[in-house]
Structure formats: C-alpha cells, structure tokens
Design an enzyme around this catalytic site. Structure first.
Site, PDB file in Angstrom:
ATOM      1  N   SER A  61      21.365 -28.016 -54.218  1.00 46.14           N
ATOM      2  CA  SER A  61      21.224 -26.993 -53.169  1.00 46.14           C
ATOM      3  C   SER A  61      20.594 -25.690 -53.645  1.00 46.14           C
ATOM      4  CB  SER A  61      22.585 -26.699 -52.532  1.00 46.14           C
ATOM      5  OG  SER A  61      22.975 -27.753 -51.684  1.00 46.14           O
ATOM      6  N   LYS A  64      17.298 -24.868 -52.196  1.00 50.90           N
ATOM      7  CA  LYS A  64      17.180 -24.235 -50.883  1.00 50.90           C
ATOM      8  C   LYS A  64      16.647 -22.806 -50.990  1.00 50.90           C
ATOM      9  CE  LYS A  64      21.066 -27.035 -49.241  1.00 50.90           C
ATOM     10  NZ  LYS A  64      22.501 -27.059 -48.905  1.00 50.90           N
ATOM     11  N   TYR A 189      13.224 -33.840 -48.961  1.00 52.43           N
ATOM     12  CA  TYR A 189      14.474 -33.126 -49.192  1.00 52.43           C
ATOM     13  C   TYR A 189      15.235 -33.723 -50.378  1.00 52.43           C
ATOM     14  CZ  TYR A 189      19.055 -31.083 -48.387  1.00 52.43           C
ATOM     15  OH  TYR A 189      20.236 -30.414 -48.551  1.00 52.43           O
ATOM     16  N   TYR A 241      28.371 -21.937 -50.039  1.00 53.50           N
ATOM     17  CA  TYR A 241      28.942 -22.768 -48.983  1.00 53.50           C
ATOM     18  C   TYR A 241      30.038 -21.993 -48.236  1.00 53.50           C
ATOM     19  CZ  TYR A 241      26.667 -26.213 -52.010  1.00 53.50           C
ATOM     20  OH  TYR A 241      25.766 -26.898 -52.796  1.00 53.50           O
ATOM     21  N   VAL A 259      25.607 -28.834 -56.161  1.00 58.22           N
ATOM     22  CA  VAL A 259      26.641 -29.785 -56.580  1.00 58.22           C
ATOM     23  C   VAL A 259      26.303 -30.483 -57.893  1.00 58.22           C
ATOM     24  CG1 VAL A 259      27.524 -30.162 -54.256  1.00 58.22           C
ATOM     25  CG2 VAL A 259      25.693 -31.645 -55.137  1.00 58.22           C
TER      26      VAL A 259
END
Length: 305
Positions: A61, A64, A189, A241, A259
């Site tokens: 992540s 992102k 992705y 998160y 993660v």
C-alpha cells in the site's frame, strides 16, 4: 544519530512478538517476522541505517502514495478528486461497505484499496503494460534507485488471492467510478503493490516529499510543491488505515504503511524515514515499525503538531 536509531530498534523489538506477517497473501508469509530495520535521510544529504534496513520487501500500500502523486501530475486535482475523496475512514482498508452508500458515490480516500484502484485507473498510458512501466519508472526516479523492480512471486500470489480487490474494482465499474477494463486495471494494481524496495529507498522517497519535491542531489523539482503537500496531508489523515487517527496523536508524522511490513514517513522540511518490520498488528501496520517511529518522534521532536 546511529545511537538513537539503535535505541529505536531495541525499543521496537520489544513488540514484534505481538504481531504476524500478512497471511492473506501467502508469499508475504515467507519472511523472518523478527526482522526490524530503519533508515533516515536528512535534507542536507546525510544518511543513517540500522538493523535490517537492506532487506528488500514489497511496498504494497505504500505504492498508493506514488500512484496518487503520479495521477495528480497526469490529471490535475479536479479530475483525481472527482473520482476519489480525501476523507478518513474507520473501516478496514479492503472494505466494500462505503461504496454501497449512495450518497458517497466514490471511494473515501486514495489510501484504502478501493480509492487506490480508482487512482491507478487514472495513470496515463496505452494499456496496462504502459501504465505499470510509468509507475515503475516513477518509483525509480523518486527513490534514486534505477534497480527497483517487481517481485514476480508476490505478484503471482496476489493474482491468485486478490478476489476482494477484484470485487471492489467491478463494483466501481458498475457505478461509473472506473471506466477502464477491470482485469487489465487490477493487474496493474497487483504489480504496483509488488514493487520491491528497502528502507533506504523509502527514506529517500520520504526526504523528497519532505523537501517539497525538490531533488536533494540536483536541486530540480521532481514533484510540484502543491502535490507534495496534498499527498502528505492525506498520508497524515489516512496513511495507516483505520489506525491513522491514533498514529497522528501518538506519533504525528505523515506516513504510509504497507502489509509487506514497510512504513514510509516524511517529516516536512526535516527528514525522510524508511522502516521495515513484517510483524503486523490487527490493522495491517508494522508493530515494531510504529514503535520505532514513535520513539524517534519523541526523541527527535518530529511531530508536526
């Protein structure tokens, strides 16, 4: 500084036994859960690393942050934030619940999976291959590492287990948030999440954002200042998160976790930090990594608040 980093590692090691590597992507379990590393780059070019800072891991992540930045550079603010919001969420990062609320119409922010997939769809390119090449080239540029690559084993593991992300993408296709071919998009992705880095790479990226997008080596602008500030603001409110609020209160540093165990942190006008610790808490954040950043924030007075 090295002494402080050693102390931060020792502090973080007290907590790693409370977590476990990510299990829903099988390939991510093939790690030493007690690994812990940290790397710092200051804005005057000094660098310090301690622990497992050379260990490579997939950024997951953390990608992102890079994709949001590139999407904003490609499209501008209005188009990107017409597809995805900037509000924090108390839901898990892979939740579909908010997408079903008719008054929202779009993912809440670019740091949850739904928002990130929507953001990835905005990367310019003729098809998925060109999109992922542009993302990878951007990762090499901002990390100042031309050897950055995709971990193919993790990518294939994501392909085999990524049904939740596929469902998010297909749902957004049905509501018009996504206009592109879903299968091609979801492959991009999965590949961006499988980009492999180490703590040094993350610290150099963090330093670039901390320096308002100006390359420390050349003095040239790589990322517009307005985009750096926007991305760091979203990192502050949404980067960890559904633990982002707690992290902002206790640590107070713009950061993004993944993660795979990494955390990218950028302290405005001060330093960039890269942390690695694959033992995760129940929110998907590195337990040891959060404790390292908490220790450094206290000792070095890094909180932006």
């Amino acid at each position: 500084m090295e002494k402080i980093l050693q102390e931060a590692i020792l502090h973080g090691q007290k907590y790693t036994h409370n977590g476990n590597p990510a299990s829903y992507i099988p390939e991510l379990q093939k790690v030493n859960s007690s690994d812990l590393g940290v790397y710092i780059r200051t804005l005057d070019g000094k660098e310090y690393g301690v622990g497992s800072y050379q260990q490579k891991f997939t950024i997951q992540s953390i990608s992102k942050v890079l994709v949001l930045t590139l999407a904003l550079m490609d499209n501008g603010f209005d188009k990107v934030f017409g597809k995805v919001g900037v509000e924090a969420t108390g839901d898990p990062f892979n939740s579909i619940v908010r997408l079903e609320l008719k008054h929202l119409q779009k993912p809440l922010n670019p740091m949850i999976n739904a928002g990130a997939i929507a953001t990835t769809s905005l990367i310019l390119g003729k098809g998925g291959n060109e999109q992922i090449e542009r993302i990878l080239d951007f990762a090499k540029l901002v990390s100042d590492n031309p050897h950055i690559s995709i971990n193919e084993d993790v990518y294939h593991s994501e392909v085999q287990t990524g049904d939740r992300n596929r469902s998010l993408a297909y749902f957004m296709k049905s509501t018009g948030v996504i206009e592109e071919d879903v299968e091609s998009l979801i492959q991009v992705y999965f590949k961006q999440c499988s980009i492999e880095m180490n703590c040094q790479d993350l610290a150099r990226i963090g330093a670039l954002y901390s320096n308002n997008g100006i390359c420390l080596k050349t003095g040239k602008e790589i990322i517009p200042k307005s985009i750096c500030r926007t991305v760091m603001a979203i990192m502050t409110t949404c980067g960890l998160y559904d633990a982002s609020g707690e992290f902002a209160v206790n640590v107070g540093i713009p950061a993004k976790s993944g993660v795979g165990g990494g955390i990218l942190a950028a302290v405005p006008n001060k330093i960039g930090i890269g942390v690695y610790g694959p033992a995760l808490d129940d929110k998907g954040n590195s337990i040891g990594g959060i404790e390292i950043l908490s220790y450094l924030s206290d000792v070095l007075d890094l909180s932006i608040f």
